[in-house]
Scaffold this motif. Structure first.
Motif, short mmCIF file in Angstrom:
data_model
loop_
_atom_site.label_atom_id
_atom_site.label_comp_id
_atom_site.label_asym_id
_atom_site.label_seq_id
_atom_site.Cartn_x
_atom_site.Cartn_y
_atom_site.Cartn_z
N VAL A 222 0.87 -1.18 0.00
CA VAL A 222 0.00 0.00 0.00
C VAL A 222 0.90 1.22 0.00
O VAL A 222 1.70 1.41 0.92
CB VAL A 222 -0.91 -0.01 1.25
N PHE A 223 0.79 2.02 -1.05
CA PHE A 223 1.65 3.20 -1.16
C PHE A 223 0.87 4.42 -0.70
O PHE A 223 -0.16 4.77 -1.29
CB PHE A 223 2.14 3.36 -2.60
N GLN A 232 -2.29 0.63 -4.57
CA GLN A 232 -2.06 -0.60 -3.81
C GLN A 232 -2.28 -1.81 -4.68
O GLN A 232 -2.96 -1.75 -5.69
CB GLN A 232 -2.95 -0.67 -2.58
N GLY A 233 -1.65 -2.92 -4.26
CA GLY A 233 -1.78 -4.15 -5.02
C GLY A 233 -0.65 -5.08 -4.67
O GLY A 233 0.15 -4.79 -3.77
N VAL A 238 2.82 -2.99 -7.74
CA VAL A 238 3.10 -1.66 -7.18
C VAL A 238 4.60 -1.33 -7.23
O VAL A 238 4.98 -0.19 -7.49
CB VAL A 238 2.57 -1.56 -5.73
N ILE A 239 5.44 -2.34 -6.98
CA ILE A 239 6.88 -2.06 -6.93
C ILE A 239 7.51 -2.18 -8.33
O ILE A 239 8.34 -1.35 -8.71
CB ILE A 239 7.59 -3.01 -5.94
N GLN A 244 1.23 5.03 -10.63
CA GLN A 244 1.11 6.42 -10.20
C GLN A 244 2.46 7.13 -10.23
O GLN A 244 3.47 6.56 -9.80
CB GLN A 244 0.54 6.48 -8.77
N PRO A 245 2.48 8.39 -10.67
CA PRO A 245 3.74 9.14 -10.69
C PRO A 245 4.39 9.20 -9.30
O PRO A 245 5.61 9.09 -9.20
CB PRO A 245 3.30 10.55 -11.15
N ALA A 246 3.59 9.36 -8.25
CA ALA A 246 4.16 9.47 -6.90
C ALA A 246 4.90 8.19 -6.52
O ALA A 246 5.97 8.23 -5.91
CB ALA A 246 3.06 9.76 -5.88
#
Ligand SMILES: Nc1ncnc2c1ncn2[C@@H]1O[C@H](COP(=O)(O)OP(=O)(O)OP(=O)(O)O)[C@@H](O)[C@H]1O
Ligand SMILES: [Mg+2]
Length: 256
Positions: A222-223, A232-233, A238-239, A244-246
């Motif tokens: 979860v970012f 999230q995922g 996600v990694i 997402q740009p962030a």
């Protein structure tokens, strides 16, 4: 007025932890902005995010060290943000390990582990000690049972802190940057223990800067960005392929 004891909701089958719409402010600084996050039984959820994104604050609100300004948090289906509920009874169901200063320096390693079981849960001394010794054996530190924590390395101390958090069989384990104060050579032994706990089915919500570890161990990443979930995922999403740009910026900085 007497506080309500914590009881899991009758017949609860949903997530162990369910954070709904949580808002937390410090003065004008809104740190959690209506955050929703559920953690299922046996799930390992890793919080990532820049410094100040709200990871520790989220963990602290779950443990009722901070009061939410809005929203609710359910543990096993029971609203633990209900002001009538006994905070200590809730905390007794949640294991917590922070970055440092986890162990009581004036208590032996074994007494550190048995304290909560004896004082909070009323477990008889011998039973608590037997369980404490078996936990110490599991992490290969039984020979330190009667020593004070300062005789142990930082990595050994954190492993003791983790098994201490497990001594009362909590429903949920919260880990906040448990390796960030350690020498790199000691990080591995602490993370190996977390990996082992995952294999045993422990439900874990943790914040870490160890991206490689998150990739291997997290069921879900979860970012957080400014107190919201940006993405999230599963870790490979996600990694390794952030949308997402962030998230991309953050990973580019930490993986550089
Ligand atoms: N007790 C407090 N009083 C005032 N502000 C606080 C308090 N605790 C946290 N904050 C603020 O809340 C924001 C989020 O902090 P938090 O510690 O949750 O971030 P974090 O994601 O854990 O960061 P890090 O990666 O550095 O550990 C920061 O702006 C911080 O200054
Ligand atoms: Mg933090």
């Amino acid at each position: 007025m007497a506080k309500l004891p914590f009881e899991p909701a009758t017949g609860h089958l949903g997530p162990v932890l369910d954070v709904r719409g949580v808002v937390k402010r410090f003065g004008s600084n809104i740190v959690l902005r209506g955050l929703d996050l559920a953690v299922d039984a046996h799930e390992v959820v890793v919080l990532l995010g820049a410094s100040g994104s709200g990871k520790s604050t989220l963990l602290r609100t779950v443990n009722l060290l901070e009061r939410v300004d809005d929203g609710q948090i359910f543990l096993q289906g029971t609203d633990i943000t209900d002001p009538r509920i006994d905070d200590d009874a809730v905390r007794a169901r949640i294991g917590v390990v922070f970055q440092h200063y986890n162990l009581f320096p004036h208590l032996s390693v074994l007494d550190n582990i048995t304290l909560a079981a004896r004082k909070v849960h009323g477990v008889p001394k011998q039973d608590a000690q037997d369980k404490g010794m078996s936990l110490l054996e599991r992490i290969g530190l039984a020979q330190f049972a009667r020593q004070f924590p300062d005789r142990l390395s930082g990595g050994q101390q954190q492993r003791v802190a983790i098994v201490r958090a497990l001594a009362t069989s909590p429903q949920l384990l919260l880990l906040d940057e448990i390796t960030s104060a350690l020498d790199p050579v000691l990080v591995g032994e602490v993370l190996d223990l977390v990996r082992e706990l995952k294999e045993q089915g422990t439900t874990i919500l943790m914040a870490t800067h160890e991206i490689g570890f998150a990739r291997q161990v997290a069921d879900r990443v979860v970012f957080l960005e400014h107190g919201r979930i940006a993405e999230q995922g599963p870790p490979e999403q996600v990694i390794d392929a952030p949308s997402q740009p962030a998230t991309r910026d953050f990973l580019a900085r930490v993986l550089r």
